[in-house]
Design a protein around this motif. Sequence first.
Motif, PDB file in Angstrom:
ATOM      1  N   TYR A 129      59.050  18.404  24.027  1.00  0.00           N
ATOM      2  CA  TYR A 129      60.456  18.400  23.656  1.00  0.00           C
ATOM      3  C   TYR A 129      60.770  17.168  22.808  1.00  0.00           C
ATOM      4  O   TYR A 129      59.895  16.343  22.553  1.00  0.00           O
ATOM      5  CB  TYR A 129      61.331  18.435  24.924  1.00  0.00           C
ATOM      6  N   CYS A 135      71.366  18.515  16.970  1.00  0.00           N
ATOM      7  CA  CYS A 135      70.613  18.119  18.163  1.00  0.00           C
ATOM      8  C   CYS A 135      69.149  18.407  17.869  1.00  0.00           C
ATOM      9  O   CYS A 135      68.448  17.576  17.311  1.00  0.00           O
ATOM     10  CB  CYS A 135      71.150  18.904  19.369  1.00  0.00           C
ATOM     11  N   THR A 136      68.679  19.624  18.162  1.00  0.00           N
ATOM     12  CA  THR A 136      67.335  20.021  17.741  1.00  0.00           C
ATOM     13  C   THR A 136      67.291  19.932  16.224  1.00  0.00           C
ATOM     14  O   THR A 136      68.212  20.393  15.543  1.00  0.00           O
ATOM     15  CB  THR A 136      67.061  21.468  18.199  1.00  0.00           C
ATOM     16  N   MET A 138      67.532  18.826  25.858  1.00  0.00           N
ATOM     17  CA  MET A 138      68.732  18.222  26.394  1.00  0.00           C
ATOM     18  C   MET A 138      68.646  16.711  26.341  1.00  0.00           C
ATOM     19  O   MET A 138      67.686  16.136  25.913  1.00  0.00           O
ATOM     20  CB  MET A 138      68.960  18.717  27.809  1.00  0.00           C
ATOM     21  N   SER A 184      68.560  22.375  31.140  1.00  0.00           N
ATOM     22  CA  SER A 184      69.279  22.839  29.964  1.00  0.00           C
ATOM     23  C   SER A 184      68.369  23.027  28.742  1.00  0.00           C
ATOM     24  O   SER A 184      68.860  23.363  27.664  1.00  0.00           O
ATOM     25  CB  SER A 184      70.415  21.872  29.611  1.00  0.00           C
ATOM     26  N   ALA A 210      69.664  26.393  14.671  1.00  0.00           N
ATOM     27  CA  ALA A 210      69.451  25.865  16.017  1.00  0.00           C
ATOM     28  C   ALA A 210      70.710  26.163  16.805  1.00  0.00           C
ATOM     29  O   ALA A 210      71.658  26.774  16.276  1.00  0.00           O
ATOM     30  CB  ALA A 210      69.164  24.371  15.967  1.00  0.00           C
ATOM     31  N   GLY A 211      70.747  25.721  18.069  1.00  0.00           N
ATOM     32  CA  GLY A 211      71.904  26.002  18.901  1.00  0.00           C
ATOM     33  C   GLY A 211      73.183  25.404  18.334  1.00  0.00           C
ATOM     34  O   GLY A 211      74.193  26.089  18.191  1.00  0.00           O
ATOM     35  N   ALA A 212      73.118  24.145  17.981  1.00  0.00           N
ATOM     36  CA  ALA A 212      74.315  23.481  17.467  1.00  0.00           C
ATOM     37  C   ALA A 212      74.783  24.132  16.167  1.00  0.00           C
ATOM     38  O   ALA A 212      75.986  24.223  15.900  1.00  0.00           O
ATOM     39  CB  ALA A 212      74.036  22.002  17.225  1.00  0.00           C
ATOM     40  N   GLU A 268      76.666  27.079  17.148  1.00  0.00           N
ATOM     41  CA  GLU A 268      78.029  26.702  17.547  1.00  0.00           C
ATOM     42  C   GLU A 268      78.909  26.589  16.309  1.00  0.00           C
ATOM     43  O   GLU A 268      80.034  27.089  16.259  1.00  0.00           O
ATOM     44  CB  GLU A 268      78.008  25.369  18.291  1.00  0.00           C
ATOM     45  N   HIS A 271      77.969  20.298  26.984  1.00  0.00           N
ATOM     46  CA  HIS A 271      76.948  19.593  26.221  1.00  0.00           C
ATOM     47  C   HIS A 271      77.600  18.903  25.039  1.00  0.00           C
ATOM     48  O   HIS A 271      78.590  19.405  24.486  1.00  0.00           O
ATOM     49  CB  HIS A 271      75.921  20.602  25.735  1.00  0.00           C
ATOM     50  N   THR A 315      77.022  18.714  22.029  1.00  0.00           N
ATOM     51  CA  THR A 315      77.178  19.453  20.774  1.00  0.00           C
ATOM     52  C   THR A 315      78.486  20.219  20.727  1.00  0.00           C
ATOM     53  O   THR A 315      79.013  20.477  19.645  1.00  0.00           O
ATOM     54  CB  THR A 315      76.018  20.442  20.574  1.00  0.00           C
ATOM     55  N   HIS A 355      76.004  31.548  20.841  1.00  0.00           N
ATOM     56  CA  HIS A 355      74.721  31.315  20.178  1.00  0.00           C
ATOM     57  C   HIS A 355      73.605  31.491  21.192  1.00  0.00           C
ATOM     58  O   HIS A 355      73.805  31.307  22.404  1.00  0.00           O
ATOM     59  CB  HIS A 355      74.656  29.920  19.547  1.00  0.00           C
TER      60      HIS A 355
HETATM   61  C1  LIG Z   1      73.975  23.422  26.802  1.00  0.00           C
HETATM   62  C2  LIG Z   1      73.453  23.207  25.413  1.00  0.00           C
HETATM   63  N1  LIG Z   1      74.234  23.522  24.356  1.00  0.00           N
HETATM   64  C3  LIG Z   1      73.788  23.348  23.070  1.00  0.00           C
HETATM   65  C4  LIG Z   1      72.546  22.806  22.826  1.00  0.00           C
HETATM   66  C5  LIG Z   1      72.147  22.536  21.379  1.00  0.00           C
HETATM   67  O1  LIG Z   1      71.090  23.383  20.979  1.00  0.00           O
HETATM   68  P1  LIG Z   1      70.129  22.872  19.836  1.00  0.00           P
HETATM   69  O2  LIG Z   1      69.439  21.668  20.363  1.00  0.00           O
HETATM   70  O3  LIG Z   1      69.217  24.014  19.566  1.00  0.00           O
HETATM   71  O4  LIG Z   1      71.005  22.551  18.644  1.00  0.00           O
HETATM   72  C6  LIG Z   1      71.705  22.471  23.890  1.00  0.00           C
HETATM   73  C7  LIG Z   1      70.331  21.967  23.633  1.00  0.00           C
HETATM   74  O5  LIG Z   1      69.939  20.927  24.121  1.00  0.00           O
HETATM   75  C8  LIG Z   1      72.192  22.656  25.209  1.00  0.00           C
HETATM   76  O6  LIG Z   1      71.423  22.308  26.251  1.00  0.00           O
END
Ligand SMILES: Cc1ncc(COP(=O)(O)O)c(C=O)c1O
Lengths: 447, 447, 524, 524
Positions: A99, A327-328, C1, C102, C162-164, C167, C197, C199, C294
């Motif tokens: 990670y 983040c990622t 996380m 997470s 990615a996740g963010a 979002e 989180h 983000t 997402h």
């Molecule tokens: C609860 C939560 N939301 C959003 C994210 C953001 O995702 P990413 O890291 O893929 O942008 C994470 C990732 O750590 C997360 O744990």
Amino acid sequence: MRYLPLTPEDRAEMLRVIGAPSVDAFYEDVPRTARLGGKIDGLPDHQGELAVERHLSALAARNQAASAGPFFVGCGAYKHHVPATVDHIIQRSEFLTTYTPYQPEVAQGTLQTLFEFQTQVAALTAMDLANASMYDGSTACAEAAVMACRVTKRKKVVLSGGLHPHYAAATKTLCEAQGLDVVQLPAAIDGELELAGAADGETACVIGQSPNVFGTVTDLTPVSEAAHNQGALLVSVFTEAVSLGLVTPPGEMGADIAVGEGQSIGNPLTFGGPYVGLFAALQKLVRQMPGRLCGETVDADGARGFVLTLSTREQHIRRDKATSNICTNAGLCALAFTAHMTLLGEKGLAQLATLNHEAACDLADALEAIDGVEIVTPRFFNEFAFKTPMNAEAVLAMLAERGILGGVRASRLLPDAHMDDVIICAATECTTETDIAAFAGALKEIV
Amino acid sequence: MRYLPLTPEDRAEMLRVIGAPSVDAFYEDVPRTARLGGKIDGLPDHQGELAVERHLSALAARNQAASAGPFFVGCGAYKHHVPATVDHIIQRSEFLTTYTPYQPEVAQGTLQTLFEFQTQVAALTAMDLANASMYDGSTACAEAAVMACRVTKRKKVVLSGGLHPHYAAATKTLCEAQGLDVVQLPAAIDGELELAGAADGETACVIGQSPNVFGTVTDLTPVSEAAHNQGALLVSVFTEAVSLGLVTPPGEMGADIAVGEGQSIGNPLTFGGPYVGLFAALQKLVRQMPGRLCGETVDADGARGFVLTLSTREQHIRRDKATSNICTNAGLCALAFTAHMTLLGEKGLAQLATLNHEAACDLADALEAIDGVEIVTPRFFNEFAFKTPMNAEAVLAMLAERGILGGVRASRLLPDAHMDDVIICAATECTTETDIAAFAGALKEIV
Amino acid sequence: MTMNNTGRPTTPIHGKAKTENETVSGSRGLLQREDLIFEVGSPATTGVDLPAPKGRKTRLGGVERRTQTGLPGLSEPQAVRHYVRLSQRNYAIDLGLFPLGSCTMKHNPRLNEKLARLPGFADIHPMQPQATVQGALQLIDELATWLKTLTGMPAVAMSPKAGAHGELCGMMSIRAALIARGESDVRKRVLVPASAHGTNPATAIQCGFVVDEIEANPDGRVSMDQLREKLSEPSDIAGIMLTNPNTCGLFERDIKEIADLIHDAGGYFYCDGANFNAIVGRVRPGDLGIDAMHINLHKTFSTPHGGGGPGSGPTVLSEALAPFAPVPFIVKDADGLYHLVEEDRREAEHSFGRLCAFHGQMGMFVRAISYMLSHGADGLKQAAEDAVLNANYIQARMRSVMTAAFDGYCMHEALFSDAFVADGIETIDIAKALIDEGYHPMTMYFPLVVKGAMLVEPTETESKAELDRFCDALEQVARRAAAGDQSLKQAPYFAPMRRLDETQAARKPVLRWIPEAPPALAAE
Amino acid sequence: MTMNNTGRPTTPIHGKAKTENETVSGSRGLLQREDLIFEVGSPATTGVDLPAPKGRKTRLGGVERRTQTGLPGLSEPQAVRHYVRLSQRNYAIDLGLFPLGSCTMKHNPRLNEKLARLPGFADIHPMQPQATVQGALQLIDELATWLKTLTGMPAVAMSPKAGAHGELCGMMSIRAALIARGESDVRKRVLVPASAHGTNPATAIQCGFVVDEIEANPDGRVSMDQLREKLSEPSDIAGIMLTNPNTCGLFERDIKEIADLIHDAGGYFYCDGANFNAIVGRVRPGDLGIDAMHINLHKTFSTPHGGGGPGSGPTVLSEALAPFAPVPFIVKDADGLYHLVEEDRREAEHSFGRLCAFHGQMGMFVRAISYMLSHGADGLKQAAEDAVLNANYIQARMRSVMTAAFDGYCMHEALFSDAFVADGIETIDIAKALIDEGYHPMTMYFPLVVKGAMLVEPTETESKAELDRFCDALEQVARRAAAGDQSLKQAPYFAPMRRLDETQAARKPVLRWIPEAPPALAAE
Ligand SMILES: Cc1ncc(COP(=O)(O)O)c(C=O)c1O
Ligand SMILES: Cc1ncc(COP(=O)(O)O)c(C=O)c1O
């Protein structure tokens, strides 16, 4: 199911230890009406490797691979040879399945390579420092624009007519959401210098690209001077990282922020992603930079080590005050970049860049020789635009029928620019003389 | 040259430290007349990755891959699906680029997997124990023959008419060199039991195979009984390791030594090599076994560990008294075998074997339905022989033109057996119903 | 996380425990010393062989590089060693349990790596004629179908990286919907739970919204009273960003009511789907009133995390938001062929625009669909249940020695507070002690709503034996923490490095290598 | 190459140095505990998903398995972890210098691994119609051409599967030649120097010859006087097996005279080519009067050693022996097509027969030709010179602290004796101490002609920096050995395991896992 280690006996024993009658107990908070009985329908059950491999191989077989024939497509993604070593390195379990390095004592492998990556990107762009990567070049560009607004406390962003249209679009999307004004200069093959006149007292930054989307290389020094006179920043963009081995880099042109796409070094085309965004800036802007930064420190024994640092800029610490929500990022693609760059070194990159340029020059010679065909890019690295006497889309389709992927029509990227007869094509170290001859020969037949 | 780290400066400095004028000094012992000036001619200079890759890819493209169409070729090498995990594991630097585990403190990875491999092979063959691998099945067979002669102090070896002809040839070569007599029984599709009558008081061992080269499966118990009555050993051979999941294994038939080819589990076809020879025997024969053996022990802290052991059998210790001259064996192929076997387990192997058998049965049904075609193998696992009304070579050629690789003609392996109309074909878990239909359809057209 | 969300970087106790018997080489047994490439190689050498350029005249028009990069080129043997040696200083899923709450650090199948490398996927260009990439477009369409079916949502945007980024995609869609309603100027308030989180609030701000934080109940869920109160004057409500299962590892049992309240208030419901792994096949977000969510393919669907990405964050959208989805997207034509809609016009006239170049993370799409096909509908559901079972097993085993943050069952992750820990010992000391036991620590100090939080997510790809081994180790570390064992403060002892000084790193940042760092390069 | 050739396995001093602060998990930091698969998994589970059999009636005729294997099947996550964890207990070239003398442990390029996996090579069957494998046959033919050109020999047998198998090939050819001469019954004596590798005498015996050992000169080469003496009555001479450069790392300067003497005696000259790496491009064995020589592709031409193979040992043959070469071999026809000669008749009537099934180690051939094309004639010569330079550098740097076995320059490996070592300390203690310094030991106790031999072969793929780092470490260990530092006797201290008890392993061999080993399975 081969990925699930628990046996039925394990599950029963674990439920006993937990004191739960069945797994359903864990889902009791799910509103009754929303609970699914049985499996979700419309989806197949599990399959073995062989079956999955057959299905996906069949899909793959319906795509024409770049290596399968003469190939000249560019515009922000480039076909380069990646040494086999690079793929071996990024498949190491310890890099692939770890990670973000939040626990530095057991992440020095990732951290040291990030520190080396940041140093390489800073040196290539001739900037003070670089971050640990962004998603890709286009999102890096958007982040640079909003960062410039934070730094200057201004709201106006000016985009050149040669900025990759996808980069421009991504930048507009982000800026407009934040109530920033974006001024897009009209599409122009050789218009980067027009940015000089476009900067005024409201301008946070001007964004220029070299080589730009038409392949034109430009020394943006006049632009940075003009921008700086207005208190604005220059964001200097590139989509072909290999060009940094031969073409004037952002830092030599007075750029305050340099952003670009790193795919060309270490990463395959993969239909557009994952790629790796490069983000470099001047030292004084470091606390406004988005993304992760890796820094040097020592451990309790006084030994040199590396950690993620300055995280008070980041969402996980600063939340709504963060410089970005990223983040990622693009860790493994950054590793591929740095591994390939470590093999190349200054010497190898310079040679690679020269080979790319010479291939493009040879291609230009061959195409220029066809009557009706006109090269419209005045100065280029490994990519240029040319005019055809016919509609570009038709030409490309006919070339494709002959197994030749001849480039990108300007109208696909710039529908309103009235460039229906313009094709943008690129050559790299993978381009052979036979490829060029095939392209020129076919084009001659067609037009 | 990318593989050579020394720089010209390094070389100069090192020569200085050594006190040698130039590298030529190191070659002064080479007879003057034999010294080469300049480079060896007739050979090209160094090339980059891209160039090498292009040349070899072009050669590869001139071969028809088994996965490219309906494929039924067997006779000692089989097309099976190998899980992607296996290839990942054998490409781990620590397994791929290490040597035979002579220094156990830094080779436990290799040693523990060898210990597991030996246990798996012993269990699969139902024998007491197994060694750490031989080159391949054919050389394992030859070594078994000479080992039997050492054990019994006799000189006669009898080979069945169903033993793979390459195995028979390799065995003859080694035995004859050592002045041992080899009796080859006439080629026979269902003749393994004839070995029972062939053993006499001079016989060191009889060598039978099940499934044999024609695919015939045979319970060799009567053979082992007859052999043992004569004080001879039974060497039981197999070329399809997957059969051990379904077919009576050597240990259940009274074999003293079991040898076979392990390619089917974990290893690709690769045009015949590298493969992995499996060699198992009864406990009482351990000190006469060829090859390496890994054994359990403890370290100075009393922790369990593994080492190479009983090396007083081996060439590096016993030199001219060694049981064999083998040194390097098939380490990485053995790792592939054990990794795949570790994924399969008893359950997976049994299921895999059943799928193979059923595919072969379906194939037999489809071919039998064609008039003029006759299945001549009475009992089989995943391979059988059939007669065609035409010359087998011609039939196979016509099938190949249709993109179907239909098997092996018996006459290629047994030129003197008057089996010009016999084709040996195999089916595995990779064989689809479409493949079978294509084969049967084409064969019907042809004959 | 996230680590150490308190923003207080660690400062180790220095020089207290210098490892004795040093070696001459700097290596120790198999652990190899490895310096920086800048110390290993030289700019004069290279690890690639390229044909010599012809030396023809350039067409650069003089726009040439003037300065040198000074970057070293390592011969291939040196380069391979550099990275192999460094790799062995990393922890990884392939080495053991990776319980980062997470983050859903599950097994990454190698089949997926293999298939993603097929030339038909890895060697195709995003801008080549669409007729030459029909297989790729079909794959994306198939993946989209899986995602829509599993979530019960009508639409999905595939391009988020990615996740963010997902979002961002969701909140941009909400913004576009509000614009279409002519309410974007007034509706600027987005409700975000304190447990969210980082983000989430960061994203809201990136989209020009203002964040209004809601507290959590003592039971770790959104306080409905506070929610109602915050919605009492709804005219400025843009929506809510809620994670479900939430970052406490709990299912928001009032989620449908929350959705109704938000919708009644004229807002939209953004759900952070990072924890989707817990409920796949058991409940569909589409049945809970969610407008956008997402999905982290690099969590739920096992694409490797790669030490910090790349990720992929496809974002599912409700009927209300679907029209505003970003370009590009894929349309299947009557003739069965696929085409890309790349411009926000015609078929996409309401689209909020483009998030990034090209069509999304194709390399991750191949891996994710391979994972889905391998599991199938049955396997995915089983995976979710096993993930939840594993988390509850850890919670049950640890309850007696650690302080569970909340009563009752958890979903896919078990959350503990530091209440059981003796004074002077901190969550981070427990984390570092786990490293000595051969484990990557759990997520520390997150979520913020729990003091000294420890969030443990085992995922479904752990065997019972691995869970027991982990629990045995954690149990003993927890007992030491409860007993105030001071030796914890210097952990780790057995890792490649001792505890690192993050304070110094931040005070005088050295962010790139320089022969010897001039003060100029330390940030003011 | 071989370890501890004295046949006296090591017995460690037990329990003297138990590592303190044990962990609960059994892991230590990144070093993960990993049990045997039989302790991890169960026969009831499997790590593969296969379609369910149809359950159709079998055609096995009852020849079915009756007993169970009891073999465990590990889920994929468990299996991956098992092997990744174990792998980290290995030393490897990719981790550092691997100075095993006579083993030529050089860098293994990953390009070669990639190309060997092209379906056109990895997925073709040895018995499919030859028209469908023309590319494979051409590749083998191209490799054969390289080998013949580099050695200056007219023929090469490609099927031998390793060096020792190549020796078998060469000696079988000699035997066949003697048979053709009708002298095979009388000519049975093969001269083998005492310094020879164990496979040489073993091979001679395997081919029915008798071994007559020749001593080495004080200068580490064959004693010409003794050779002449042994050839004084030549009627029973079959030939000589000589390694050149020899196992002392020296070039046999009288090699041409040796060849002449053997030939005059009516015998043949077999050369062990394991050390060919030292002379590629500088001298051709064909110019030295050699009749047969095997080439270890897994040494000289970089195919990976894989922890003990697979190897490949193509064997070049002189005009005199060429007719007797084994089948199969490849013939290029007038029409440019290739075909295989598989039977020892017609084109191969004099062939001694077949050594093994099929056509040799194709997978290794691809890697070797890729290596050769990459280096080219210029690179191969440079590689040989660098290999020799590196060895001489080590010899020069170590001369002052260790006892070089012989004066003068060496070729590709530097040989030392234990003369400098204090009483009570042995070569093996030096070897184990090097492990603590992060190195794989050199070859120990071989060749036998040197007391307590230490044979160091760095190869050309080491940088000067790596050599210096190694020499610094070796120098300090050597000084400790000279000073009689007793702590050496318990080394290694930092490896994954302490010194292992080989004596116990041999006394009561446990060669397979059994729930608890019944004495029955310990060899009498
Ligand atoms: C609860 C939560 N939301 C959003 C994210 C953001 O995702 P990413 O890291 O893929 O942008 C994470 C990732 O750590 C997360 O744990
Ligand atoms: C001098 C010498 N001869 C022969 C051999 C045997 O080669 P192989 O191990 O490939 O059988 C070796 C390998 O160790 C060797 O060093």
